[in-house]
Design a protein around this motif. Structure first.
Motif, PDB file in Angstrom:
ATOM      1  N   LEU A 191     103.196  47.196  42.011  1.00  0.00           N
ATOM      2  CA  LEU A 191     101.837  47.694  42.220  1.00  0.00           C
ATOM      3  C   LEU A 191     101.205  48.048  40.885  1.00  0.00           C
ATOM      4  O   LEU A 191     101.900  48.373  39.926  1.00  0.00           O
ATOM      5  N   ALA A 192      99.867  48.018  40.852  1.00  0.00           N
ATOM      6  CA  ALA A 192      99.140  48.394  39.633  1.00  0.00           C
ATOM      7  C   ALA A 192      97.733  48.827  39.996  1.00  0.00           C
ATOM      8  O   ALA A 192      97.187  48.411  41.026  1.00  0.00           O
ATOM      9  N   PRO A 193      97.116  49.682  39.169  1.00  0.00           N
ATOM     10  CA  PRO A 193      95.724  50.099  39.420  1.00  0.00           C
ATOM     11  C   PRO A 193      94.736  48.988  39.093  1.00  0.00           C
ATOM     12  O   PRO A 193      95.036  48.071  38.326  1.00  0.00           O
ATOM     13  N   LYS A 194      93.547  49.077  39.686  1.00  0.00           N
ATOM     14  CA  LYS A 194      92.500  48.091  39.404  1.00  0.00           C
ATOM     15  C   LYS A 194      91.939  48.255  37.995  1.00  0.00           C
ATOM     16  O   LYS A 194      91.632  47.279  37.326  1.00  0.00           O
ATOM     17  N   ARG A 195      91.784  49.506  37.559  1.00  0.00           N
ATOM     18  CA  ARG A 195      91.214  49.786  36.246  1.00  0.00           C
ATOM     19  C   ARG A 195      92.174  50.699  35.473  1.00  0.00           C
ATOM     20  O   ARG A 195      92.001  51.925  35.446  1.00  0.00           O
ATOM     21  N   PRO A 196      93.175  50.104  34.836  1.00  0.00           N
ATOM     22  CA  PRO A 196      94.210  50.912  34.184  1.00  0.00           C
ATOM     23  C   PRO A 196      93.706  51.649  32.952  1.00  0.00           C
ATOM     24  O   PRO A 196      92.898  51.134  32.183  1.00  0.00           O
ATOM     25  N   THR A 197      94.190  52.867  32.795  1.00  0.00           N
ATOM     26  CA  THR A 197      93.987  53.642  31.574  1.00  0.00           C
ATOM     27  C   THR A 197      95.371  53.970  31.021  1.00  0.00           C
ATOM     28  O   THR A 197      96.384  53.539  31.561  1.00  0.00           O
ATOM     29  N   GLU A 198      95.396  54.756  29.950  1.00  0.00           N
ATOM     30  CA  GLU A 198      96.682  55.157  29.400  1.00  0.00           C
ATOM     31  C   GLU A 198      97.385  56.203  30.267  1.00  0.00           C
ATOM     32  O   GLU A 198      98.552  56.520  30.027  1.00  0.00           O
ATOM     33  N   ARG A 199      96.709  56.708  31.311  1.00  0.00           N
ATOM     34  CA  ARG A 199      97.264  57.786  32.157  1.00  0.00           C
ATOM     35  C   ARG A 199      97.555  57.228  33.553  1.00  0.00           C
ATOM     36  O   ARG A 199      96.773  57.393  34.479  1.00  0.00           O
ATOM     37  N   LEU A 200      98.713  56.580  33.707  1.00  0.00           N
ATOM     38  CA  LEU A 200      99.032  55.896  34.952  1.00  0.00           C
ATOM     39  C   LEU A 200      99.132  56.857  36.134  1.00  0.00           C
ATOM     40  O   LEU A 200      98.633  56.552  37.227  1.00  0.00           O
ATOM     41  N   SER A 201      99.758  58.006  35.946  1.00  0.00           N
ATOM     42  CA  SER A 201      99.875  58.959  37.055  1.00  0.00           C
ATOM     43  C   SER A 201      98.500  59.433  37.517  1.00  0.00           C
ATOM     44  O   SER A 201      98.254  59.589  38.725  1.00  0.00           O
ATOM     45  N   ALA A 202      97.599  59.667  36.549  1.00  0.00           N
ATOM     46  CA  ALA A 202      96.237  60.056  36.902  1.00  0.00           C
ATOM     47  C   ALA A 202      95.506  58.906  37.587  1.00  0.00           C
ATOM     48  O   ALA A 202      94.718  59.127  38.519  1.00  0.00           O
ATOM     49  N   ASP A 203      95.776  57.667  37.156  1.00  0.00           N
ATOM     50  CA  ASP A 203      95.169  56.496  37.808  1.00  0.00           C
ATOM     51  C   ASP A 203      95.551  56.446  39.282  1.00  0.00           C
ATOM     52  O   ASP A 203      94.724  56.130  40.149  1.00  0.00           O
ATOM     53  N   ILE A 204      96.819  56.749  39.562  1.00  0.00           N
ATOM     54  CA  ILE A 204      97.299  56.730  40.957  1.00  0.00           C
ATOM     55  C   ILE A 204      96.559  57.772  41.783  1.00  0.00           C
ATOM     56  O   ILE A 204      96.123  57.505  42.914  1.00  0.00           O
ATOM     57  N   ILE A 205      96.401  58.971  41.223  1.00  0.00           N
ATOM     58  CA  ILE A 205      95.714  60.046  41.938  1.00  0.00           C
ATOM     59  C   ILE A 205      94.260  59.674  42.219  1.00  0.00           C
ATOM     60  O   ILE A 205      93.730  59.920  43.313  1.00  0.00           O
ATOM     61  N   GLU A 206      93.612  59.065  41.234  1.00  0.00           N
ATOM     62  CA  GLU A 206      92.170  58.807  41.330  1.00  0.00           C
ATOM     63  C   GLU A 206      91.834  57.561  42.134  1.00  0.00           C
ATOM     64  O   GLU A 206      90.705  57.421  42.603  1.00  0.00           O
ATOM     65  N   GLU A 207      92.793  56.658  42.305  1.00  0.00           N
ATOM     66  CA  GLU A 207      92.522  55.416  43.016  1.00  0.00           C
ATOM     67  C   GLU A 207      93.101  55.489  44.427  1.00  0.00           C
ATOM     68  O   GLU A 207      94.310  55.353  44.630  1.00  0.00           O
ATOM     69  N   SER A 208      92.260  55.707  45.397  1.00  0.00           N
ATOM     70  CA  SER A 208      92.704  55.999  46.757  1.00  0.00           C
ATOM     71  C   SER A 208      93.546  54.875  47.364  1.00  0.00           C
ATOM     72  O   SER A 208      94.529  55.134  48.072  1.00  0.00           O
ATOM     73  N   GLY A 209      93.203  53.626  47.075  1.00  0.00           N
ATOM     74  CA  GLY A 209      93.956  52.515  47.643  1.00  0.00           C
ATOM     75  C   GLY A 209      95.386  52.472  47.139  1.00  0.00           C
ATOM     76  O   GLY A 209      96.329  52.245  47.910  1.00  0.00           O
ATOM     77  N   LEU A 210      95.567  52.692  45.850  1.00  0.00           N
ATOM     78  CA  LEU A 210      96.906  52.693  45.263  1.00  0.00           C
ATOM     79  C   LEU A 210      97.705  53.890  45.753  1.00  0.00           C
ATOM     80  O   LEU A 210      98.886  53.768  46.109  1.00  0.00           O
ATOM     81  N   LEU A 211      97.061  55.058  45.813  1.00  0.00           N
ATOM     82  CA  LEU A 211      97.744  56.251  46.304  1.00  0.00           C
ATOM     83  C   LEU A 211      98.197  56.055  47.750  1.00  0.00           C
ATOM     84  O   LEU A 211      99.315  56.431  48.130  1.00  0.00           O
ATOM     85  N   LYS A 212      97.352  55.460  48.548  1.00  0.00           N
ATOM     86  CA  LYS A 212      97.686  55.226  49.955  1.00  0.00           C
ATOM     87  C   LYS A 212      98.924  54.333  50.075  1.00  0.00           C
ATOM     88  O   LYS A 212      99.799  54.582  50.915  1.00  0.00           O
ATOM     89  N   LYS A 213      99.035  53.294  49.255  1.00  0.00           N
ATOM     90  CA  LYS A 213     100.197  52.413  49.290  1.00  0.00           C
ATOM     91  C   LYS A 213     101.465  53.169  48.906  1.00  0.00           C
ATOM     92  O   LYS A 213     102.533  52.982  49.518  1.00  0.00           O
ATOM     93  N   ILE A 214     101.366  54.032  47.903  1.00  0.00           N
ATOM     94  CA  ILE A 214     102.530  54.792  47.456  1.00  0.00           C
ATOM     95  C   ILE A 214     102.965  55.793  48.529  1.00  0.00           C
ATOM     96  O   ILE A 214     104.153  55.949  48.810  1.00  0.00           O
ATOM     97  N   VAL A 215     101.994  56.454  49.147  1.00  0.00           N
ATOM     98  CA  VAL A 215     102.314  57.383  50.239  1.00  0.00           C
ATOM     99  C   VAL A 215     103.024  56.646  51.367  1.00  0.00           C
ATOM    100  O   VAL A 215     104.014  57.129  51.928  1.00  0.00           O
ATOM    101  N   GLN A 216     102.553  55.455  51.695  1.00  0.00           N
ATOM    102  CA  GLN A 216     103.163  54.683  52.771  1.00  0.00           C
ATOM    103  C   GLN A 216     104.587  54.258  52.427  1.00  0.00           C
ATOM    104  O   GLN A 216     105.479  54.269  53.279  1.00  0.00           O
ATOM    105  N   ILE A 217     104.801  53.894  51.175  1.00  0.00           N
ATOM    106  CA  ILE A 217     106.154  53.525  50.737  1.00  0.00           C
ATOM    107  C   ILE A 217     107.111  54.694  50.925  1.00  0.00           C
ATOM    108  O   ILE A 217     108.234  54.534  51.418  1.00  0.00           O
TER     109      ILE A 217
END
Length: 463
Positions: A93-119
């Motif tokens: 998995l990866a964010p749509k708009r990556p920054t140097e702060r991957l953990s923050a990207d996960i928090i801010e991107e609802s679609g990616l966070l939702k996939k991680i929660v489901q996993i």
């Protein structure tokens, strides 16, 4: 980065196995603050490289894993990696708009966070593993815990011990713990050195080494990958005290030398005949201190890390010194454990020409060797060094016309890894082709054939 990636898994994992690990490959997140003290171009280069380097997480741990990276490799690469290594249950998995702060990207991107929660919901008890537990990663943990999800964090300190981890994961912290854990009679030494308050004091320390006719190093306290490591040969320095001071001041204008204390220490003249003179040992703490492996490190011209060698010869060579190194490394780990640390740590050393081993720093995180060790263990079992040896390279310069993964794959295909033959190249961080570099792991049954394989690859891809 100009490249963007989609928030999606690749093809769906095969088999009925549950996912065992969820890996957050947040390398850039660890170092971006330190890079902000560098000139703009240099800062961007380091951050972009770290985003790509995080792709090596695809070969971390074993099978049955989900990996979150900032730059997602092509589907062709992932499919080939699955087939070549034998992964049947790998999700990327990866964010749509990556920054140097991957953990923050996960928090801010609802679609990616939702996939991680489901996993995590689908795999209760899954291990959530970061490259390094940053403040952003702890924010992510807090959010996930608020959702009452069941997961474990075996390589992350408990929240109340975060200070211990950050405080000692640096050059000064290493010296502090070493002095606490080991005594003057310990067979493994640390180089003569001084913790200095500022550049002015560093210059007086440098002058002391000059009078002693010893080479020395300035070490930025939180440097990594060669950043903030400056070597000095005392013979090259001005004899006049004023000229000496002016020369050193001129070479230390960057902000990194003015933000906190740092180290001035003796530069050890290493014995390159002993696997380039830079053995490193790695341990894991989770309830107890456990030795993982010893490797030789490849160090580039700037003093930065560029890969490792893993072979049985390392344990067979200079047996007494290696035994002492492992024993003292474990004592260092006991001191860390007593303070509340858990997770991976290594100790980087230099073999002096006097055959004395010097411990020079510790990294309290996953390292550039962890994934190589884990891959060997996954492919051939815990005693894999009885069957194969491995080497890795982080950033081999390649021809400028090799600028896509397809071109790279086509060129090196004859050398790619075959598990049955126990021989070949495994490409890692494939997107490094966009910056004309190659990361890889080479595997062979013995050292001579491994180094021949290494040279054959260089001939194919380098100018």
């Amino acid at each position: 980065m100009t490249k963007t990636t989609k928030t999606r898994g690749d093809s769906k994992p095969g088999g009925n196995h549950k996912l065992e690990n969820l890996f957050i490959s947040n390398i850039a997140e660890v170092y971006y603050k330190a890079y902000y003290n560098l000139p703009d171009d240099e800062r961007k280069t380091h951050i972009n490289y770290d985003l790509i380097e995080a792709e090596r997480a695809l070969v971390c741990l074993s099978d049955n894993k989900a990996v979150v990276v900032s730059t997602k490799p092509s589907q062709e690469y992932i499919d080939d990696l699955r087939q070549r290594i034998g992964y049947k249950n790998l999700v990327v998995l990866a964010p749509k708009r990556p920054t140097e702060r991957l953990s923050a990207d996960i928090i801010e991107e609802s679609g990616l966070l939702k996939k991680i929660v489901q996993i995590i919901k689908d795999n209760p008890g899954i291990h959530l593993v970061p490259y390094y537990p940053t403040e952003e990663f702890f924010d992510l943990l807090s959010l996930l815990r608020q959702k009452n999800l069941q997961f474990d964090t075996p390589e992350t300190v408990y929240r109340e011990n975060r200070f211990i981890h950050h405080h000692h994961n640096c050059k000064i912290g290493f010296r502090t713990i070493w002095d606490k854990a080991l005594d003057y009679n310990s067979p493994i030494k640390i180089p003569q050195g001084f913790i200095v308050d500022d550049v002015e004091e560093a210059i007086t320390a440098a002058r002391w080494f000059y009078y002693k006719k010893k080479n020395f190093i300035f070490k930025y306290n939180r440097g990594a990958s060669g950043v903030g490591i400056v070597f000095y040969n005392y013979k090259d320095l001005p004899q006049d005290e004023k000229a000496f001071k002016e020369y050193l001041l001129s070479r230390h204008q960057e902000r990194i030398w003015y933000e906190e204390n740092f180290i001035v220490e003796e530069a050890i003249d290493r014995d390159r005949s002993f696997f380039d003179g830079t053995p490193s040992i790695e341990f894991k703490i989770n309830g107890k201190v456990q030795f993982s492996y010893i490797c030789a490190q490849w160090i580039n011209a700037k003093g930065g890390f560029d890969g490792i060698y893993l072979g049985k010869e390392l344990l067979d060579s200079n047996k007494l010194a290696i035994h002492d190194l492992i024993e003292d490394g474990a004592r260092f780990g006991e001191a860390l454990k007593e303070l509340g640390y858990r997770g991976i740590y290594d100790i980087d050393t230099v073999m002096g020409k006097n055959k004395q081993i010097y411990a020079v720093e510790s990294n309290m995180r996953r390292t550039g060797g962890t994934h190589v060790y884990e891959l060997g263990k996954y492919l051939y079992g815990p005693n894999f060094l009885d069957k194969v040896c491995l080497t890795s390279r982080e950033s081999l310069p390649i021809k400028k016309n090799i600028n896509t993964y397809a071109k790279l794959f086509s060129l090196v295909k004859p050398l790619l890894f075959d598990k049955k033959k126990k021989y070949g190249i495994i490409l890692v961080q494939p997107d490094a082709v966009v910056i004309n570099q190659l990361g890889y792991i080479a595997i062979a049954p013995d050292k001579d054939s491994l180094f021949t394989l290494n040279e054959n690859l260089k001939t194919l891809v380098s100018d």
